[in-house]
Write an enzyme that holds these catalytic residues in place. Sequence first.
Site, PDB file in Angstrom:
ATOM      1  N   PRO A  28     106.405 -15.475 -50.190  1.00  0.00           N
ATOM      2  CA  PRO A  28     106.441 -14.528 -51.375  1.00  0.00           C
ATOM      3  C   PRO A  28     107.606 -13.518 -51.224  1.00  0.00           C
ATOM      4  CG  PRO A  28     104.794 -13.671 -49.975  1.00  0.00           C
ATOM      5  CD  PRO A  28     105.087 -15.026 -49.102  1.00  0.00           C
ATOM      6  N   ASN A  29     108.282 -13.258 -52.486  1.00  0.00           N
ATOM      7  CA  ASN A  29     109.355 -12.432 -52.664  1.00  0.00           C
ATOM      8  C   ASN A  29     110.576 -12.772 -52.218  1.00  0.00           C
ATOM      9  OD1 ASN A  29     107.680 -10.284 -53.912  1.00  0.00           O
ATOM     10  ND2 ASN A  29     106.837  -9.912 -51.959  1.00  0.00           N
ATOM     11  N   ARG A  35     118.079  -7.549 -54.022  1.00  0.00           N
ATOM     12  CA  ARG A  35     117.756  -5.978 -53.850  1.00  0.00           C
ATOM     13  C   ARG A  35     117.769  -5.713 -52.305  1.00  0.00           C
ATOM     14  NH1 ARG A  35     113.963  -6.823 -57.840  1.00  0.00           N
ATOM     15  NH2 ARG A  35     112.130  -7.065 -56.503  1.00  0.00           N
ATOM     16  N   TYR A  77     118.100  -7.297 -46.116  1.00  0.00           N
ATOM     17  CA  TYR A  77     117.990  -8.633 -45.952  1.00  0.00           C
ATOM     18  C   TYR A  77     119.172  -9.279 -46.421  1.00  0.00           C
ATOM     19  CZ  TYR A  77     113.240  -7.689 -45.846  1.00  0.00           C
ATOM     20  OH  TYR A  77     111.725  -7.298 -45.491  1.00  0.00           O
ATOM     21  N   ASN A 110     109.579 -19.037 -43.198  1.00  0.00           N
ATOM     22  CA  ASN A 110     109.685 -17.577 -43.417  1.00  0.00           C
ATOM     23  C   ASN A 110     108.294 -17.326 -44.328  1.00  0.00           C
ATOM     24  OD1 ASN A 110     109.984 -14.917 -43.903  1.00  0.00           O
ATOM     25  ND2 ASN A 110     112.270 -14.913 -43.917  1.00  0.00           N
ATOM     26  N   ALA A 115     105.604 -11.648 -46.287  1.00  0.00           N
ATOM     27  CA  ALA A 115     104.191 -10.970 -46.114  1.00  0.00           C
ATOM     28  C   ALA A 115     103.043 -11.704 -45.674  1.00  0.00           C
ATOM     29  CB  ALA A 115     103.833 -10.105 -47.268  1.00  0.00           C
ATOM     30  N   GLU A 118     108.388 -19.886 -36.518  1.00  0.00           N
ATOM     31  CA  GLU A 118     108.152 -18.950 -37.417  1.00  0.00           C
ATOM     32  C   GLU A 118     109.567 -18.068 -37.405  1.00  0.00           C
ATOM     33  OE1 GLU A 118     105.245 -16.070 -35.977  1.00  0.00           O
ATOM     34  OE2 GLU A 118     105.662 -14.412 -37.044  1.00  0.00           O
ATOM     35  N   HIS A 144     112.037 -14.780 -39.226  1.00  0.00           N
ATOM     36  CA  HIS A 144     112.115 -13.508 -39.931  1.00  0.00           C
ATOM     37  C   HIS A 144     113.582 -13.251 -40.074  1.00  0.00           C
ATOM     38  CE1 HIS A 144     107.902 -13.279 -40.221  1.00  0.00           C
ATOM     39  NE2 HIS A 144     107.667 -13.469 -38.848  1.00  0.00           N
ATOM     40  N   ARG A 202     110.124  -2.529 -37.440  1.00  0.00           N
ATOM     41  CA  ARG A 202     109.875  -2.008 -38.841  1.00  0.00           C
ATOM     42  C   ARG A 202     108.407  -1.618 -38.733  1.00  0.00           C
ATOM     43  NH1 ARG A 202     111.341  -6.246 -43.289  1.00  0.00           N
ATOM     44  NH2 ARG A 202     110.751  -4.580 -44.326  1.00  0.00           N
TER      45      ARG A 202
END
Length: 153
Positions: free
Chosen positions: A12-13, A20, A25, A77, A80, A101, A103, A110
């Site tokens: 997601p996203n 943004r 990122y 990736n 969330a 996995e 990221h 974070r």
Amino acid sequence: MSGINVLLIHGPNLNLLGSREPEKYGSTTLADIESTAAAAAKEAGGSLVAFQSNHEGALLDRIHAARSEGIDAIIINAGAYTHTSVALQDALTGVEIPFIEFHITNVHAREPFRHHSYLSSKAAAVVCGLGVAGYPLIVSHVCKTYKKKAAKA
Ligand SMILES: O=C(O)[C@]1(O)C=C(c2cccc(Sc3ccccc3)c2)[C@@H](O)[C@H](O)C1
């Protein structure tokens, strides 16, 4: 000998990458990431297909479909959903395809809620904090070192 077939999945996203929060990122779009990853796979003698969804069920369905496509490795990736989804862990272990996995950020530096992953304990490897530059590195590594899955009887 045909090369390794990789499935690159984004959750997601991540379709908004590049639009943004460049300080977190980067400014690279998801399309650029996928294109660079596909080029890295080809360079390493493999192939890569990519998928992105904001919907958990669609991610599960895509993982299930990998079983019948000759996918030898998954790089995911999950965004969330990394921190919330037992269903993703179940799907990834259920298809019996090794997965990494990934990221972009160092999730351990974070917010505390990002420190737990439902995927890490089942992953062949966990990569985080390399930024988007990490994608071609990991794709190349997988294509050069992973073994092809035995054809289903
Ligand atoms: O670091 C990652 O790649 C991560 O998987 C990505 C995440 C994430 C979070 C919010 C947005 C996005 S993608 C994005 C980036 C910039 C602007 C809009 C969306 C990714 C987090 O949910 C995860 O905890 C970490």
